[in-house]
Design an enzyme around this catalytic site. Structure first.
Site, mmCIF file in Angstrom:
data_model
loop_
_atom_site.group_PDB
_atom_site.id
_atom_site.type_symbol
_atom_site.label_atom_id
_atom_site.label_comp_id
_atom_site.label_asym_id
_atom_site.label_seq_id
_atom_site.Cartn_x
_atom_site.Cartn_y
_atom_site.Cartn_z
ATOM 1 N N TRP A 1 0.815 -1.222 0.000
ATOM 2 C CA TRP A 1 0.000 0.000 0.000
ATOM 3 C C TRP A 1 0.846 1.269 0.000
ATOM 4 O O TRP A 1 0.306 2.361 -0.089
ATOM 5 C CB TRP A 1 -0.944 -0.006 1.205
ATOM 6 C CG TRP A 1 -2.097 -0.974 1.054
ATOM 7 C CD1 TRP A 1 -2.524 -1.577 -0.098
ATOM 8 C CD2 TRP A 1 -2.982 -1.427 2.088
ATOM 9 N NE1 TRP A 1 -3.608 -2.363 0.156
ATOM 10 C CE2 TRP A 1 -3.919 -2.299 1.489
ATOM 11 C CE3 TRP A 1 -3.078 -1.174 3.466
ATOM 12 C CZ2 TRP A 1 -4.934 -2.914 2.221
ATOM 13 C CZ3 TRP A 1 -4.086 -1.799 4.192
ATOM 14 C CH2 TRP A 1 -5.004 -2.660 3.571
ATOM 15 N N GLU B 1 11.329 -6.280 -9.041
ATOM 16 C CA GLU B 1 10.549 -5.112 -9.424
ATOM 17 C C GLU B 1 11.430 -4.180 -10.250
ATOM 18 O O GLU B 1 12.181 -3.377 -9.676
ATOM 19 C CB GLU B 1 10.056 -4.371 -8.181
ATOM 20 C CG GLU B 1 9.180 -5.209 -7.279
ATOM 21 C CD GLU B 1 8.250 -4.359 -6.435
ATOM 22 O OE1 GLU B 1 7.044 -4.517 -6.581
ATOM 23 O OE2 GLU B 1 8.732 -3.517 -5.656
ATOM 24 N N GLY C 1 4.772 1.924 -11.096
ATOM 25 C CA GLY C 1 3.894 3.091 -11.147
ATOM 26 C C GLY C 1 3.882 3.787 -12.494
ATOM 27 O O GLY C 1 3.426 4.926 -12.609
ATOM 28 N N SER D 1 3.576 -2.283 -12.101
ATOM 29 C CA SER D 1 2.386 -2.083 -12.948
ATOM 30 C C SER D 1 1.581 -3.360 -13.170
ATOM 31 O O SER D 1 1.088 -3.603 -14.269
ATOM 32 C CB SER D 1 2.778 -1.424 -14.281
ATOM 33 O OG SER D 1 3.278 -0.117 -14.039
ATOM 34 N N GLY E 1 1.421 -2.391 -6.200
ATOM 35 C CA GLY E 1 1.244 -1.092 -5.572
ATOM 36 C C GLY E 1 -0.128 -0.518 -5.903
ATOM 37 O O GLY E 1 -1.145 -0.889 -5.309
ATOM 38 N N GLY E 2 -0.170 0.363 -6.892
ATOM 39 C CA GLY E 2 -1.379 1.127 -7.229
ATOM 40 C C GLY E 2 -2.663 0.300 -7.301
ATOM 41 O O GLY E 2 -3.687 0.685 -6.726
HETATM 42 P P1 13P Z 1 2.888 -0.394 -8.919
HETATM 43 O O1 13P Z 1 2.078 -1.671 -8.896
HETATM 44 O O2 13P Z 1 2.102 0.820 -8.527
HETATM 45 O O3 13P Z 1 3.642 -0.251 -10.213
HETATM 46 O O4 13P Z 1 4.005 -0.543 -7.772
HETATM 47 C C1 13P Z 1 4.766 -1.698 -7.722
HETATM 48 C C2 13P Z 1 5.497 -1.737 -6.439
HETATM 49 O O5 13P Z 1 6.387 -0.938 -6.196
HETATM 50 C C3 13P Z 1 5.087 -2.757 -5.460
HETATM 51 O O6 13P Z 1 6.005 -2.840 -4.414
#
Ligand code: 13P
Length: 250
Positions: free
Chosen positions: A10, A167, A173, A211, A232-233
């Site tokens: 989060w 990652e 993001g 993403s 993340g998002g």
């Molecule tokens: P996003 O899914 O927003 O690209 O972020 C990935 C992330 O950094 C998860 O730790």
């Protein structure tokens, strides 16, 4: 058999009130399935709320996004592993790219954190990944292997408790994700390197992050080398998170 892990990160979202509301919405829909786990990396202030919300549920886990390696002391603003555990965390992210690139965390520091997390009985999820210029120079594997130096010297028993998250920084993001094939190639290289440093590499789950959305989660987890996702998002909305944790289920 490695479990399939769906992990929400989060980041700096979801204080305790929002975290509670998120879980209320998500858990009405969610039904556990064999071999699949759902993990939540909450901000430190929300760990206790998330742990309480998940209590009694199967195949779920609460994690913290960052820890400091000392146990207690004059380290204003930091969270120690015993404190995170006391709040209900059983896993911790280490070396997320935002820790490395926004807060300047070094490989040496991630190594200390991994050791502290293991010593405290939590699962470390070590995040690794290259920046765009590093990928374009063909340095992806070298960069990731350098970041894996954080676990060099750990004994096989400790190494067997690791989780790795690949990652790529350029995919976080940005809406640009690695293709499942490209990600799987890096995962295979990570597994190979883990074996070389003495890990029981076929037991270490390697997650992909960057993403991940409801629309691409299924093809990512379909790759044999991809043992789950770190999101993340798209983990911030209960409906989108529910769609992701359903990925690949008939
Ligand atoms: P996003 O899914 O927003 O690209 O972020 C990935 C992330 O950094 C998860 O730790």
């Amino acid at each position: 058999m490695r479990p399939l892990i769906f992990a929400a990160n989060w980041k700096m979202h979801c204080g305790p009130t929002e975290a509670r509301a998120f879980l209320d919405a998500f858990l009405v829909e969610h039904a556990p399935a064999p071999g699949r786990e759902v993990w939540f990396f909450a901000p430190a202030v929300s760990v206790a709320t998330v742990a309480a919300g998940l209590r009694g549920r199967a195949a779920v886990r609460t994690g913290v996004q960052n820890v400091y390696w000392e146990q207690t002391g004059a380290f204003t603003g930091e969270t120690s592993v015993p404190m995170a555990a006391d709040a209900g965390a059983t896993a911790a992210l280490v070396g997320h790219s935002e820790r490395r690139h926004v807060f300047g965390e070094t490989i040496e520091e991630t190594g200390r954190k991994v050791r502290a997390v293991l010593a405290g009985g939590l699962i470390p999820v070590l995040c690794v990944g290259e920046k765009l210029d590093e990928r374009e120079r063909g340095d992806t594997i070298a960069v990731v292997e350098g970041q894996l130096d954080a676990v060099r010297g750990l004994d096989p028993q400790a190494l067997s408790r690791l989780v790795i998250a690949y990652e790529p920084v350029w995919a976080i993001g940005t809406g640009r994700n690695a293709t499942p094939h490209d990600a799987a190639e890096v995962h295979a290289a990570i597994r190979h390197h883990l074996a070389a440093v003495g890990a029981p590499a076929d037991r270490v789950p390697i997650l992909y992050g960057g993403s991940v959305k409801p629309g691409n989660a299924t093809e990512l987890v379909a790759e044999a080398e991809i043992d789950g996702v770190l999101v993340g998002g798209a983990s911030l909305d209960p409906a989108s998170w529910f769609a992701i944790v359903q990925a690949g289920r008939d």
